[in-house]
Scaffold this motif. Structure first.
Motif, PDB file in Angstrom:
ATOM      1  N   LYS A 150       0.815  -1.210   0.000  1.00  0.00           N
ATOM      2  CA  LYS A 150       0.000   0.000   0.000  1.00  0.00           C
ATOM      3  C   LYS A 150       0.853   1.266   0.000  1.00  0.00           C
ATOM      4  CE  LYS A 150      -3.872   2.201   2.375  1.00  0.00           C
ATOM      5  NZ  LYS A 150      -4.759   2.142   3.535  1.00  0.00           N
ATOM      6  N   CYS A 151       1.847   1.317   0.916  1.00  0.00           N
ATOM      7  CA  CYS A 151       2.608   2.567   1.054  1.00  0.00           C
ATOM      8  C   CYS A 151       4.092   2.437   0.697  1.00  0.00           C
ATOM      9  CB  CYS A 151       2.456   3.111   2.473  1.00  0.00           C
ATOM     10  SG  CYS A 151       3.292   2.124   3.731  1.00  0.00           S
ATOM     11  N   GLY A 152       4.591   1.201   0.508  1.00  0.00           N
ATOM     12  CA  GLY A 152       5.989   1.020   0.149  1.00  0.00           C
ATOM     13  C   GLY A 152       6.926   0.923   1.330  1.00  0.00           C
ATOM     14  N   ASN A 153       6.425   1.015   2.550  1.00  0.00           N
ATOM     15  CA  ASN A 153       7.229   0.889   3.753  1.00  0.00           C
ATOM     16  C   ASN A 153       7.704  -0.557   3.889  1.00  0.00           C
ATOM     17  OD1 ASN A 153       8.348   1.732   6.240  1.00  0.00           O
ATOM     18  ND2 ASN A 153       6.602   0.907   7.341  1.00  0.00           N
ATOM     19  N   GLU A 154       8.880  -0.759   4.497  1.00  0.00           N
ATOM     20  CA  GLU A 154       9.364  -2.126   4.696  1.00  0.00           C
ATOM     21  C   GLU A 154       8.688  -2.746   5.916  1.00  0.00           C
ATOM     22  OE1 GLU A 154      13.478  -4.586   5.338  1.00  0.00           O
ATOM     23  OE2 GLU A 154      13.538  -2.651   4.340  1.00  0.00           O
ATOM     24  N   ILE A 155       8.149  -3.959   5.729  1.00  0.00           N
ATOM     25  CA  ILE A 155       7.522  -4.715   6.811  1.00  0.00           C
ATOM     26  C   ILE A 155       8.465  -5.861   7.157  1.00  0.00           C
ATOM     27  CG2 ILE A 155       5.530  -6.096   7.521  1.00  0.00           C
ATOM     28  CD1 ILE A 155       3.891  -4.688   5.371  1.00  0.00           C
ATOM     29  N   LYS A 156       8.810  -6.002   8.432  1.00  0.00           N
ATOM     30  CA  LYS A 156       9.694  -7.083   8.852  1.00  0.00           C
ATOM     31  C   LYS A 156       8.988  -8.422   8.668  1.00  0.00           C
ATOM     32  CE  LYS A 156      12.147  -4.180  12.078  1.00  0.00           C
ATOM     33  NZ  LYS A 156      12.395  -3.818  13.437  1.00  0.00           N
ATOM     34  N   ASP A 157       9.795  -9.478   8.505  1.00  0.00           N
ATOM     35  CA  ASP A 157       9.234 -10.804   8.235  1.00  0.00           C
ATOM     36  C   ASP A 157       8.297 -11.280   9.330  1.00  0.00           C
ATOM     37  OD1 ASP A 157      10.568 -10.936   5.867  1.00  0.00           O
ATOM     38  OD2 ASP A 157      12.256 -12.077   6.662  1.00  0.00           O
ATOM     39  N   ASN A 158       8.599 -10.927  10.579  1.00  0.00           N
ATOM     40  CA  ASN A 158       7.775 -11.416  11.689  1.00  0.00           C
ATOM     41  C   ASN A 158       6.563 -10.520  11.971  1.00  0.00           C
ATOM     42  OD1 ASN A 158       9.253  -9.283  12.632  1.00  0.00           O
ATOM     43  ND2 ASN A 158       9.849 -10.251  14.551  1.00  0.00           N
ATOM     44  N   GLU A 159       6.412  -9.432  11.249  1.00  0.00           N
ATOM     45  CA  GLU A 159       5.269  -8.537  11.439  1.00  0.00           C
ATOM     46  C   GLU A 159       4.190  -8.823  10.403  1.00  0.00           C
ATOM     47  OE1 GLU A 159       6.834  -4.587  11.181  1.00  0.00           O
ATOM     48  OE2 GLU A 159       7.616  -4.626  13.221  1.00  0.00           O
TER      49      GLU A 159
END
Length: 184
Positions: A5-14
């Motif tokens: 949606k916004c291009g922010n990095e999401i950690k694998d565990n989140e």
């Protein structure tokens, strides 16, 4: 993972993006990739399910190729913790990981440190220890980033190749080679 949606990095565990609240599991669970009920509001940033799934598949394939490129130590490199091999072996370990230019640079820096402090062994030992600690702290991150860049180049230069063909290319270009430190 990158938030769709916004291009922010999401950690694998989140599961949820900390910036926009996007739930990365909603793509698989609903027809609406953002889990938002249609309220008649136009969202120019909305991504349809097929595009979102395509991005997820592309990212999964890219990570699999990166894992093949780096070998069984992929997750260790991804964590970026201290590298005892780089600390103790320096340029030899870097050459073993097929980073020849960086290996030569580290070797030249070690020689330069030796010549700069040839009159004071204690000062040479301290500076060399600091340099090796820096190398141990930074090598995994440097190698991980370099490997991801090279996998990206392989994919970009071979757009007509399938996953199995890319796997073979990545296997030959990546990994390690015991001959490189012997040659250097």
């Amino acid at each position: 993972m990158i938030c769709l949606k916004c291009g922010n990095e999401i950690k694998d565990n989140e599961q949820i993006c900390s910036k926009c609240g996007y739930n990365k599991n909603t793509v698989q669970n609903t027809d609406n990739p953002f889990g938002v009920k249609n309220q008649g509001i136009y969202n120019p940033n909305a991504v349809d399910k097929e595009v979102a799934q395509e991005r997820l598949d592309h990212e999964k394939e890219f990570n699999e190729l990166a894992e093949i490129y780096m070998g069984p130590m992929y997750y260790n490199f991804k964590k970026g913790s201290f590298s005892w091999c780089a600390f103790f072996l320096g340029s030899l370990y870097i050459a073993y990981r097929k980073m020849i230019a960086v290996s030569i640079l580290v070797y030249i820096l070690n020689i330069a440190i030796l010549f700069m402090f040839k009159n004071s062994f204690i000062l040479y030992a301290i500076i060399s220890l600091i340099f090796n600690i820096f190398l141990g702290l930074s090598f995994k991150k440097i190698y991980y980033n370099d490997s991801m860049e090279k996998v990206g180049e392989i994919k970009k230069n071979n757009p007509d190749k399938g996953f199995n063909q890319l796997t073979e290319i990545v296997k030959t270009k990546g990994g390690s080679n015991i001959l490189y430190p012997i040659i250097l």
